[in-house]
Design a protein around this motif. Structure first.
Motif, PDB file in Angstrom:
ATOM      1  N   ASN A 224      58.805  43.388  47.802  1.00 59.99           N
ATOM      2  CA  ASN A 224      57.777  42.352  47.875  1.00 59.99           C
ATOM      3  C   ASN A 224      56.411  42.857  47.441  1.00 59.99           C
ATOM      4  O   ASN A 224      55.540  42.076  47.027  1.00 59.99           O
ATOM      5  N   ILE A 225      56.215  44.160  47.490  1.00 63.52           N
ATOM      6  CA  ILE A 225      54.917  44.729  47.093  1.00 63.52           C
ATOM      7  C   ILE A 225      54.669  44.538  45.602  1.00 63.52           C
ATOM      8  O   ILE A 225      53.528  44.430  45.159  1.00 63.52           O
ATOM      9  N   ARG A 226      55.739  44.434  44.818  1.00 59.43           N
ATOM     10  CA  ARG A 226      55.566  44.159  43.391  1.00 59.43           C
ATOM     11  C   ARG A 226      54.837  42.828  43.203  1.00 59.43           C
ATOM     12  O   ARG A 226      53.921  42.710  42.391  1.00 59.43           O
ATOM     13  N   GLY A 227      55.242  41.823  43.973  1.00 58.85           N
ATOM     14  CA  GLY A 227      54.578  40.526  43.894  1.00 58.85           C
ATOM     15  C   GLY A 227      53.141  40.589  44.365  1.00 58.85           C
ATOM     16  O   GLY A 227      52.254  39.963  43.780  1.00 58.85           O
ATOM     17  N   ILE A 228      52.903  41.347  45.442  1.00 64.77           N
ATOM     18  CA  ILE A 228      51.536  41.519  45.921  1.00 64.77           C
ATOM     19  C   ILE A 228      50.667  42.141  44.832  1.00 64.77           C
ATOM     20  O   ILE A 228      49.531  41.720  44.582  1.00 64.77           O
ATOM     21  N   GLY A 229      51.220  43.153  44.159  1.00 61.77           N
ATOM     22  CA  GLY A 229      50.474  43.831  43.108  1.00 61.77           C
ATOM     23  C   GLY A 229      50.160  42.926  41.934  1.00 61.77           C
ATOM     24  O   GLY A 229      49.034  42.906  41.436  1.00 61.77           O
ATOM     25  N   PHE A 230      51.147  42.177  41.467  1.00 61.01           N
ATOM     26  CA  PHE A 230      50.927  41.291  40.324  1.00 61.01           C
ATOM     27  C   PHE A 230      49.918  40.198  40.660  1.00 61.01           C
ATOM     28  O   PHE A 230      49.101  39.810  39.818  1.00 61.01           O
ATOM     29  N   MET A 231      49.967  39.693  41.886  1.00 56.39           N
ATOM     30  CA  MET A 231      48.993  38.688  42.292  1.00 56.39           C
ATOM     31  C   MET A 231      47.603  39.306  42.429  1.00 56.39           C
ATOM     32  O   MET A 231      46.600  38.759  41.956  1.00 56.39           O
ATOM     33  N   GLY A 232      47.554  40.485  43.046  1.00 53.94           N
ATOM     34  CA  GLY A 232      46.281  41.140  43.264  1.00 53.94           C
ATOM     35  C   GLY A 232      45.592  41.567  41.983  1.00 53.94           C
ATOM     36  O   GLY A 232      44.359  41.542  41.889  1.00 53.94           O
ATOM     37  N   ILE A 233      46.368  41.965  40.968  1.00 54.71           N
ATOM     38  CA  ILE A 233      45.772  42.436  39.730  1.00 54.71           C
ATOM     39  C   ILE A 233      45.020  41.317  39.017  1.00 54.71           C
ATOM     40  O   ILE A 233      44.073  41.556  38.266  1.00 54.71           O
ATOM     41  N   GLN A 234      45.417  40.068  39.270  1.00 55.05           N
ATOM     42  CA  GLN A 234      44.674  38.944  38.701  1.00 55.05           C
ATOM     43  C   GLN A 234      43.269  38.877  39.289  1.00 55.05           C
ATOM     44  O   GLN A 234      42.297  38.587  38.592  1.00 55.05           O
ATOM     45  N   THR A 235      43.162  39.161  40.575  1.00 56.00           N
ATOM     46  CA  THR A 235      41.851  39.203  41.210  1.00 56.00           C
ATOM     47  C   THR A 235      41.043  40.383  40.696  1.00 56.00           C
ATOM     48  O   THR A 235      39.837  40.266  40.428  1.00 56.00           O
ATOM     49  N   VAL A 236      41.701  41.529  40.538  1.00 53.64           N
ATOM     50  CA  VAL A 236      41.024  42.725  40.032  1.00 53.64           C
ATOM     51  C   VAL A 236      40.482  42.483  38.631  1.00 53.64           C
ATOM     52  O   VAL A 236      39.402  42.965  38.275  1.00 53.64           O
ATOM     53  N   LYS A 237      41.217  41.720  37.827  1.00 49.49           N
ATOM     54  CA  LYS A 237      40.755  41.407  36.472  1.00 49.49           C
ATOM     55  C   LYS A 237      39.372  40.767  36.511  1.00 49.49           C
ATOM     56  O   LYS A 237      38.459  41.167  35.769  1.00 49.49           O
ATOM     57  N   HIS A 238      39.200  39.793  37.361  1.00 46.33           N
ATOM     58  CA  HIS A 238      37.900  39.112  37.455  1.00 46.33           C
ATOM     59  C   HIS A 238      36.855  40.033  38.083  1.00 46.33           C
ATOM     60  O   HIS A 238      35.683  40.013  37.703  1.00 46.33           O
ATOM     61  N   TYR A 239      37.274  40.874  39.025  1.00 56.54           N
ATOM     62  CA  TYR A 239      36.353  41.819  39.652  1.00 56.54           C
ATOM     63  C   TYR A 239      35.813  42.806  38.635  1.00 56.54           C
ATOM     64  O   TYR A 239      34.613  43.110  38.615  1.00 56.54           O
ATOM     65  N   TYR A 240      36.661  43.308  37.736  1.00 58.87           N
ATOM     66  CA  TYR A 240      36.221  44.272  36.725  1.00 58.87           C
ATOM     67  C   TYR A 240      35.184  43.675  35.775  1.00 58.87           C
ATOM     68  O   TYR A 240      34.411  44.408  35.156  1.00 58.87           O
ATOM     69  N   GLN A 241      35.181  42.365  35.655  1.00 62.58           N
ATOM     70  CA  GLN A 241      34.200  41.703  34.792  1.00 62.58           C
ATOM     71  C   GLN A 241      32.859  41.500  35.481  1.00 62.58           C
ATOM     72  O   GLN A 241      31.880  41.101  34.853  1.00 62.58           O
ATOM     73  N   SER A 242      32.799  41.804  36.762  1.00 63.46           N
ATOM     74  CA  SER A 242      31.567  41.589  37.529  1.00 63.46           C
ATOM     75  C   SER A 242      30.601  42.758  37.369  1.00 63.46           C
ATOM     76  O   SER A 242      30.994  43.895  37.094  1.00 63.46           O
ATOM     77  N   GLU A 243      29.316  42.488  37.575  1.00 63.52           N
ATOM     78  CA  GLU A 243      28.307  43.539  37.517  1.00 63.52           C
ATOM     79  C   GLU A 243      28.486  44.528  38.667  1.00 63.52           C
ATOM     80  O   GLU A 243      28.118  45.697  38.550  1.00 63.52           O
ATOM     81  N   GLU A 244      29.038  44.068  39.765  1.00 67.40           N
ATOM     82  CA  GLU A 244      29.275  44.961  40.900  1.00 67.40           C
ATOM     83  C   GLU A 244      30.247  46.074  40.517  1.00 67.40           C
ATOM     84  O   GLU A 244      30.004  47.260  40.792  1.00 67.40           O
ATOM     85  N   SER A 245      31.364  45.715  39.888  1.00 70.24           N
ATOM     86  CA  SER A 245      32.329  46.710  39.453  1.00 70.24           C
ATOM     87  C   SER A 245      31.746  47.607  38.368  1.00 70.24           C
ATOM     88  O   SER A 245      31.893  48.832  38.395  1.00 70.24           O
ATOM     89  N   LYS A 246      31.049  47.007  37.411  1.00 63.72           N
ATOM     90  CA  LYS A 246      30.472  47.776  36.312  1.00 63.72           C
ATOM     91  C   LYS A 246      29.417  48.757  36.801  1.00 63.72           C
ATOM     92  O   LYS A 246      29.230  49.825  36.219  1.00 63.72           O
ATOM     93  N   GLU A 247      28.744  48.419  37.882  1.00 61.89           N
ATOM     94  CA  GLU A 247      27.760  49.315  38.466  1.00 61.89           C
ATOM     95  C   GLU A 247      28.421  50.617  38.924  1.00 61.89           C
ATOM     96  O   GLU A 247      27.852  51.706  38.763  1.00 61.89           O
ATOM     97  N   GLY A 248      29.622  50.527  39.460  1.00 55.59           N
ATOM     98  CA  GLY A 248      30.328  51.721  39.895  1.00 55.59           C
ATOM     99  C   GLY A 248      30.645  52.650  38.741  1.00 55.59           C
ATOM    100  O   GLY A 248      30.483  53.874  38.846  1.00 55.59           O
ATOM    101  N   VAL A 249      31.087  52.088  37.625  1.00 56.82           N
ATOM    102  CA  VAL A 249      31.410  52.893  36.450  1.00 56.82           C
ATOM    103  C   VAL A 249      30.144  53.499  35.858  1.00 56.82           C
ATOM    104  O   VAL A 249      30.105  54.689  35.510  1.00 56.82           O
ATOM    105  N   ARG A 250      29.095  52.690  35.753  1.00 56.81           N
ATOM    106  CA  ARG A 250      27.836  53.206  35.199  1.00 56.81           C
ATOM    107  C   ARG A 250      27.293  54.348  36.045  1.00 56.81           C
ATOM    108  O   ARG A 250      26.853  55.378  35.519  1.00 56.81           O
TER     109      ARG A 250
END
Length: 265
Positions: A224-250
């Motif tokens: 079942n964790i495979r499903g959790i991961g696939f669902m969660g990665i969709q949220t991570v996709k939008h998070y990576y586009q945020s300035e909050e996430s980009k601030e961490g990389v910068r």
């Protein structure tokens, strides 16, 4: 794709497939090309009839893998072009590792941090040098693994410890990792290769089909964790586009402390 890899090494020796991340100059951090090559190598390993075991390791003496290469996180197009939900095929690589019919052993001689810690967690067995270090950095650099790196980690070390690992981003010694169940065995640094070879010899004496059935049975319990991961990665996709996430990389690349809260909306 070509079997002439740039970022990894692939070798079959004495009934064992050895897959090595070969980017020691960046502590074996992975980029798009690394993941594409790992996916190809794991699929090849699946078809190696002479082998019961696949050993995943990192080149050099310092690092197993330190996760995604933050220097290219914001800009890389990749040799093959952006692919996967978050622009690199991390979920496909994790699926290839998870579904591998061989017994997978993580040989950890140094840092297993971030995505590298997830890879070690996902392998069936983990053998570590006494010099190895484990831990997460995701929330420090604006990243997170929403499936195998979190939910599956909790299966292994328990809910409280898994939350500690992710919420505090501390580093843990090989002995501490063994005590929490993240590592099967810790040996002297100079004995690591010999210990892994011994485990491989023992596994190679077993029935390949029986091992595969046993592995599939273990996997079924946490599928079942495979499903959790696939669902969660969709949220991570939008998070990576945020300035909050980009601030961490910068902040990581500029070697300063991030100020995440100024970007929270």
């Amino acid at each position: 794709m070509s079997k002439q890899y740039k970022d990894i090494l692939y070798e079959v020796k004495d009934g064992v497939v050895h897959v090595t991340i070969n980017r020691p100059e960046v502590y074996n951090a992975f980029r798009n090309q690394t993941l594409e090559e790992l996916i190809d190598a794991l699929r090849r390993a699946d078809e190696e009839k002479s082998a019961n075991v696949m050993v995943l390791s990192g080149a050099g003496d310092k690092s197993f893998c330190t996760g995604g290469d933050q220097k290219v996180h914001l800009s890389e197009d990749g040799l093959y072009g952006p692919r996967g939900t978050v622009g690199m095929p991390i979920e496909e690589m994790q699926t290839a590792l998870r579904d591998l019919r061989k017994v997978s052993i993580a040989k950890v001689q140094g840092f297993a941090i971030g995505g590298g810690n997830v890879f070690a967690t996902m392998c069936d067995l983990t053998i570590a040098s006494e010099k190895a270090t484990f831990g997460q950095v995701g929330p420090k650099v604006g990243s997170v693994d929403p499936g195998w790196g979190t939910a599956y980690l909790a299966r292994i070390v328990g809910e409280k410890k898994a939350r500690e690992i992710w919420f505090l981003c501390r580093r843990y010694s090989a002995a501490e990792a063994a005590a929490m169940g993240l590592v099967n065995k810790v040996v002297a640094h100079e004995q690591l290769d010999a210990e892994v070879e011994q485990w491989c010899r023992e596994i190679n004496q077993m029935s390949p089909t029986a091992l595969t059935i046993a592995k599939r049975s273990f996997n079924a319990d946490s599928e079942n964790i495979r499903g959790i991961g696939f669902m969660g990665i969709q949220t991570v996709k939008h998070y990576y586009q945020s300035e909050e996430s980009k601030e961490g990389v910068r902040a990581f690349n500029e070697k300063r402390k991030p100020d995440f809260k100024k970007h929270v909306t």
